[in-house]
Design a protein around this motif. Structure first.
Motif, PDB file in Angstrom:
ATOM      1  N   ALA A  67       0.828  -1.202   0.000  1.00  0.00           N
ATOM      2  CA  ALA A  67       0.000   0.000   0.000  1.00  0.00           C
ATOM      3  C   ALA A  67       0.864   1.254   0.000  1.00  0.00           C
ATOM      4  CB  ALA A  67      -0.923  -0.013   1.211  1.00  0.00           C
ATOM      5  N   GLU A  68       1.924   1.241   0.801  1.00  0.00           N
ATOM      6  CA  GLU A  68       2.808   2.413   0.881  1.00  0.00           C
ATOM      7  C   GLU A  68       3.493   2.668  -0.451  1.00  0.00           C
ATOM      8  OE1 GLU A  68       6.986   3.747   3.064  1.00  0.00           O
ATOM      9  OE2 GLU A  68       5.910   1.962   3.759  1.00  0.00           O
ATOM     10  N   LYS A  69       3.996   1.617  -1.090  1.00  0.00           N
ATOM     11  CA  LYS A  69       4.738   1.780  -2.342  1.00  0.00           C
ATOM     12  C   LYS A  69       3.821   2.153  -3.504  1.00  0.00           C
ATOM     13  CE  LYS A  69       8.853   0.379  -0.818  1.00  0.00           C
ATOM     14  NZ  LYS A  69      10.063   1.225  -0.818  1.00  0.00           N
ATOM     15  N   LEU A  70       2.569   1.690  -3.448  1.00  0.00           N
ATOM     16  CA  LEU A  70       1.662   1.921  -4.573  1.00  0.00           C
ATOM     17  C   LEU A  70       0.760   3.133  -4.365  1.00  0.00           C
ATOM     18  CD1 LEU A  70       0.643  -1.703  -5.633  1.00  0.00           C
ATOM     19  CD2 LEU A  70       2.584  -0.310  -6.363  1.00  0.00           C
ATOM     20  N   GLY A  71       0.966   3.851  -3.266  1.00  0.00           N
ATOM     21  CA  GLY A  71       0.285   5.132  -3.147  1.00  0.00           C
ATOM     22  C   GLY A  71      -0.985   5.148  -2.344  1.00  0.00           C
ATOM     23  N   GLY A  72      -1.099   4.271  -1.360  1.00  0.00           N
ATOM     24  CA  GLY A  72      -2.269   4.330  -0.486  1.00  0.00           C
ATOM     25  C   GLY A  72      -3.027   3.024  -0.468  1.00  0.00           C
ATOM     26  N   ASP A  73      -3.626   2.717   0.667  1.00  0.00           N
ATOM     27  CA  ASP A  73      -4.291   1.427   0.839  1.00  0.00           C
ATOM     28  C   ASP A  73      -5.765   1.510   0.469  1.00  0.00           C
ATOM     29  OD1 ASP A  73      -4.504  -1.220   1.381  1.00  0.00           O
ATOM     30  OD2 ASP A  73      -4.524  -1.038   3.553  1.00  0.00           O
ATOM     31  N   ASN A  74      -6.051   1.993  -0.734  1.00  0.00           N
ATOM     32  CA  ASN A  74      -7.410   1.923  -1.273  1.00  0.00           C
ATOM     33  C   ASN A  74      -7.564   0.557  -1.916  1.00  0.00           C
ATOM     34  OD1 ASN A  74      -8.033   4.612  -0.581  1.00  0.00           O
ATOM     35  ND2 ASN A  74      -6.897   5.319  -2.361  1.00  0.00           N
ATOM     36  N   ILE A  75      -8.066  -0.397  -1.151  1.00  0.00           N
ATOM     37  CA  ILE A  75      -8.065  -1.784  -1.603  1.00  0.00           C
ATOM     38  C   ILE A  75      -9.089  -1.962  -2.718  1.00  0.00           C
ATOM     39  CG2 ILE A  75      -8.338  -4.186  -0.898  1.00  0.00           C
ATOM     40  CD1 ILE A  75      -7.772  -3.272   1.961  1.00  0.00           C
ATOM     41  N   PRO A  76      -8.699  -2.489  -3.876  1.00  0.00           N
ATOM     42  CA  PRO A  76      -9.673  -2.727  -4.948  1.00  0.00           C
ATOM     43  C   PRO A  76     -10.767  -3.703  -4.511  1.00  0.00           C
ATOM     44  CG  PRO A  76      -7.414  -2.866  -5.773  1.00  0.00           C
ATOM     45  CD  PRO A  76      -7.324  -2.816  -4.281  1.00  0.00           C
ATOM     46  N   LEU A  77     -11.885  -3.673  -5.222  1.00  0.00           N
ATOM     47  CA  LEU A  77     -12.994  -4.585  -4.908  1.00  0.00           C
ATOM     48  C   LEU A  77     -12.613  -6.018  -5.230  1.00  0.00           C
ATOM     49  CD1 LEU A  77     -15.961  -5.038  -4.060  1.00  0.00           C
ATOM     50  CD2 LEU A  77     -16.590  -4.679  -6.462  1.00  0.00           C
ATOM     51  N   VAL A  78     -12.124  -6.251  -6.448  1.00  0.00           N
ATOM     52  CA  VAL A  78     -11.680  -7.582  -6.857  1.00  0.00           C
ATOM     53  C   VAL A  78     -10.284  -7.437  -7.435  1.00  0.00           C
ATOM     54  CG1 VAL A  78     -12.209  -9.643  -8.216  1.00  0.00           C
ATOM     55  CG2 VAL A  78     -14.072  -8.148  -7.475  1.00  0.00           C
ATOM     56  N   TRP A  79      -9.321  -8.170  -6.892  1.00  0.00           N
ATOM     57  CA  TRP A  79      -7.955  -8.027  -7.375  1.00  0.00           C
ATOM     58  C   TRP A  79      -7.191  -9.317  -7.163  1.00  0.00           C
ATOM     59  CZ3 TRP A  79      -3.733  -6.584  -3.676  1.00  0.00           C
ATOM     60  CH2 TRP A  79      -4.170  -6.563  -2.345  1.00  0.00           C
ATOM     61  N   THR A  80      -6.067  -9.425  -7.843  1.00  0.00           N
ATOM     62  CA  THR A  80      -5.270 -10.640  -7.770  1.00  0.00           C
ATOM     63  C   THR A  80      -3.795 -10.293  -7.603  1.00  0.00           C
ATOM     64  OG1 THR A  80      -5.015 -10.705 -10.186  1.00  0.00           O
ATOM     65  CG2 THR A  80      -6.834 -11.988  -9.234  1.00  0.00           C
ATOM     66  N   ALA A  81      -3.077 -11.230  -7.044  1.00  0.00           N
ATOM     67  CA  ALA A  81      -1.619 -11.153  -6.970  1.00  0.00           C
ATOM     68  C   ALA A  81      -1.078 -12.496  -7.437  1.00  0.00           C
ATOM     69  CB  ALA A  81      -1.157 -10.853  -5.550  1.00  0.00           C
ATOM     70  N   ASP A  82      -0.205 -12.465  -8.452  1.00  0.00           N
ATOM     71  CA  ASP A  82       0.349 -13.679  -9.047  1.00  0.00           C
ATOM     72  C   ASP A  82       1.790 -13.864  -8.592  1.00  0.00           C
ATOM     73  OD1 ASP A  82      -2.029 -13.913 -10.368  1.00  0.00           O
ATOM     74  OD2 ASP A  82      -1.282 -13.151 -12.274  1.00  0.00           O
ATOM     75  N   PHE A  83       2.111 -15.069  -8.151  1.00  0.00           N
ATOM     76  CA  PHE A  83       3.444 -15.375  -7.646  1.00  0.00           C
ATOM     77  C   PHE A  83       4.054 -16.555  -8.389  1.00  0.00           C
ATOM     78  CE2 PHE A  83       1.404 -13.143  -4.194  1.00  0.00           C
ATOM     79  CZ  PHE A  83       2.425 -12.370  -3.650  1.00  0.00           C
ATOM     80  N   MET A  84       5.389 -16.571  -8.406  1.00  0.00           N
ATOM     81  CA  MET A  84       6.152 -17.707  -8.933  1.00  0.00           C
ATOM     82  C   MET A  84       7.044 -18.242  -7.821  1.00  0.00           C
ATOM     83  SD  MET A  84       7.268 -15.797 -12.447  1.00  0.00           S
ATOM     84  CE  MET A  84       7.406 -14.225 -11.572  1.00  0.00           C
ATOM     85  N   LEU A  85       7.264 -19.544  -7.828  1.00  0.00           N
ATOM     86  CA  LEU A  85       8.199 -20.137  -6.880  1.00  0.00           C
ATOM     87  C   LEU A  85       9.635 -19.806  -7.288  1.00  0.00           C
ATOM     88  CD1 LEU A  85       6.591 -23.632  -6.309  1.00  0.00           C
ATOM     89  CD2 LEU A  85       7.212 -22.030  -4.488  1.00  0.00           C
ATOM     90  N   ALA A  86      10.471 -19.564  -6.292  1.00  0.00           N
ATOM     91  CA  ALA A  86      11.898 -19.323  -6.523  1.00  0.00           C
ATOM     92  C   ALA A  86      12.652 -19.898  -5.335  1.00  0.00           C
ATOM     93  CB  ALA A  86      12.176 -17.834  -6.693  1.00  0.00           C
ATOM     94  N   ASP A  87      13.975 -19.805  -5.376  1.00  0.00           N
ATOM     95  CA  ASP A  87      14.817 -20.305  -4.285  1.00  0.00           C
ATOM     96  C   ASP A  87      15.508 -19.131  -3.604  1.00  0.00           C
ATOM     97  OD1 ASP A  87      14.429 -23.148  -4.888  1.00  0.00           O
ATOM     98  OD2 ASP A  87      15.600 -22.739  -6.690  1.00  0.00           O
ATOM     99  N   ASP A  88      15.524 -19.147  -2.266  1.00  0.00           N
ATOM    100  CA  ASP A  88      16.282 -18.122  -1.566  1.00  0.00           C
ATOM    101  C   ASP A  88      17.754 -18.540  -1.484  1.00  0.00           C
ATOM    102  OD1 ASP A  88      16.532 -19.986   0.484  1.00  0.00           O
ATOM    103  OD2 ASP A  88      15.068 -19.009   1.803  1.00  0.00           O
ATOM    104  N   ASP A  89      18.567 -17.746  -0.818  1.00  0.00           N
ATOM    105  CA  ASP A  89      20.006 -18.018  -0.772  1.00  0.00           C
ATOM    106  C   ASP A  89      20.332 -19.344  -0.104  1.00  0.00           C
ATOM    107  OD1 ASP A  89      20.435 -15.627  -2.034  1.00  0.00           O
ATOM    108  OD2 ASP A  89      20.795 -14.500  -0.179  1.00  0.00           O
ATOM    109  N   ALA A  90      19.430 -19.813   0.756  1.00  0.00           N
ATOM    110  CA  ALA A  90      19.658 -21.078   1.451  1.00  0.00           C
ATOM    111  C   ALA A  90      19.038 -22.264   0.722  1.00  0.00           C
ATOM    112  CB  ALA A  90      19.105 -20.994   2.870  1.00  0.00           C
ATOM    113  N   GLY A  91      18.448 -22.007  -0.458  1.00  0.00           N
ATOM    114  CA  GLY A  91      17.840 -23.090  -1.226  1.00  0.00           C
ATOM    115  C   GLY A  91      16.417 -23.416  -0.827  1.00  0.00           C
ATOM    116  N   ASN A  92      15.811 -22.595   0.032  1.00  0.00           N
ATOM    117  CA  ASN A  92      14.434 -22.829   0.451  1.00  0.00           C
ATOM    118  C   ASN A  92      13.455 -22.153  -0.515  1.00  0.00           C
ATOM    119  OD1 ASN A  92      15.255 -24.134   2.935  1.00  0.00           O
ATOM    120  ND2 ASN A  92      15.762 -22.086   3.716  1.00  0.00           N
TER     121      ASN A  92
END
Length: 361
Positions: free
Chosen positions: A287-312
């Motif tokens: 919310a801070e980075k995108l300019g305020g926490d005006n939450i949309p009515l319907v929205w999505t967030a898409d993620f991909m799996l990756a590995d951190d530095d420890a392989g997790n």
């Protein structure tokens, strides 16, 4: 208060059913009516804008936008101006142009690149010159994904890799690639692959930058995308379900759209506790980075799996969207009732706040 909500659509487009509506539009309308409110669909055309404003502002308390801006003939500018006018007239907007630009634009990824959600080497190009200057060097670090701001269902999203693997292995990162370097370019819309020279491919991609709200996002390719993309769908602040979208099998396939043959499976948020908890914890920063926490009515967030530095296992954010999220496969989960309930509650909350203000004054 009219106790009425209008749902905007546009005529035509690949997202329409034989009745002229998106498959998920009338279920929303019917759910609002079932809750005791009036709801109807109004089609937007640029030449009807003034009449639409008059009709809607005089008869409705709120609007729900079910318009893919890319389907508007003549561009989205007039449509966004109408929505802004309606908000200025006191209607509750869901989603407003500001929310669509903040949460729905691809450069949201760039605004979040200093967080744990997005790789720090993510970039955006807003003019042709900066794209042509920077991309040959960006590609020297490894495979990239270019994402246009317009379009949907994978159109204009390209996986870009050097065709000659021996050449790719010999390149010193940070050294600009020659313009005649042959590339293998795979478009997400259907996973088709083209062999193009770097200079010619950049010329081709200029079309994504030129015009209103044109730009390209340049992001590193996440190899584990072949394991699938994980989408959280939210209604307001509430995660409603998680979709695991696995690309069709194939060496260069990376698209997670139904058009490309991807397989979708649906889970409750409880089936992905680490992801859902991580996203909930990141919400204030988003919310801070995108300019305020005006939450949309319907929205999505898409993620991909990756590995951190420890392989997790970790998760990389690939996209946030709120412009016109589709949920036709999930209508039996009751999402339309949740949408109706939150939309009505937002109107009631606004009118209650206005009434308190009148009493106080």
């Amino acid at each position: 208060m009219h106790q009425a909500i209008v749902v905007f659509e546009v005529e035509g487009g690949s997202d329409k059913y034989f009745d002229g509506h998106r498959k998920d539009t009338m279920p929303i309308v019917e759910a609002i009516r079932a809750a005791g409110w009036h709801a109807e669909v109004v089609y937007f055309r640029p030449e009807w804008r003034e009449d639409i404003f008059t009709y809607v502002s005089e008869n409705f308390d709120a609007y729900i936008s079910r318009v893919n801006p890319g389907n508007i003939l003549g561009g989205e500018k007039g449509y966004f101006e109408l929505l802004t006018q309606l908000s200025d007239a006191g209607l509750v907007g869901m989603s407003t142009p500001e929310e669509m630009m903040a949460y729905g634009a691809k450069d949201a990824l760039v605004k979040l690149k200093d967080t744990d959600l997005v790789p720090s080497d993510t970039a955006a190009y807003y003019d042709v010159e900066s794209f042509h200057q920077a991309f040959p060097t960006s590609l020297s670090y490894g495979e990239r994904v270019l994402k246009q701001n317009r379009g949907s269902t994978g159109s204009g999203i390209w996986r870009v890799q050097i065709e000659d693997k021996e050449l790719a292995a010999s390149i010193t990162p940070g050294t600009p690639l020659p313009l005649d370097t042959e590339l293998k370019c795979t478009e997400a819309v259907d996973n088709h692959t083209e062999i193009r020279q770097l200079g010619e491919f950049m010329d081709f991609c200029d079309r994504y930058i030129i015009g209103d709200n044109g730009m390209l996002v340049d992001m590193r390719f996440i190899p584990r995308i072949i394991e699938g993309e994980i989408r959280i769908l939210l209604v307001g602040p509430e995660p409603v379900f998680v979709v695991h979208k696995k690309p069709a099998e194939g060496a260069d396939n990376f698209s997670a759209t139904l058009f490309s043959g991807a397989h979708y499976s649906y889970d409750t948020p409880q089936a992905w506790p680490e992801l859902v908890e991580m996203f909930a914890a990141a919400r204030p920063e988003i919310a801070e980075k995108l300019g305020g926490d005006n939450i949309p009515l319907v929205w999505t967030a898409d993620f991909m799996l990756a590995d951190d530095d420890a392989g997790n296992d970790t998760y990389v954010l690939g996209e946030i969207n709120c412009s016109c999220v589709g949920f036709t496969s999930e209508l039996d989960m009751g999402i339309q009732e949740k949408i109706a309930a939150i939309a009505i509650s937002r109107v009631e909350e606004k009118h209650a706040a206005l009434a308190l203000g009148d009493v106080a004054s």
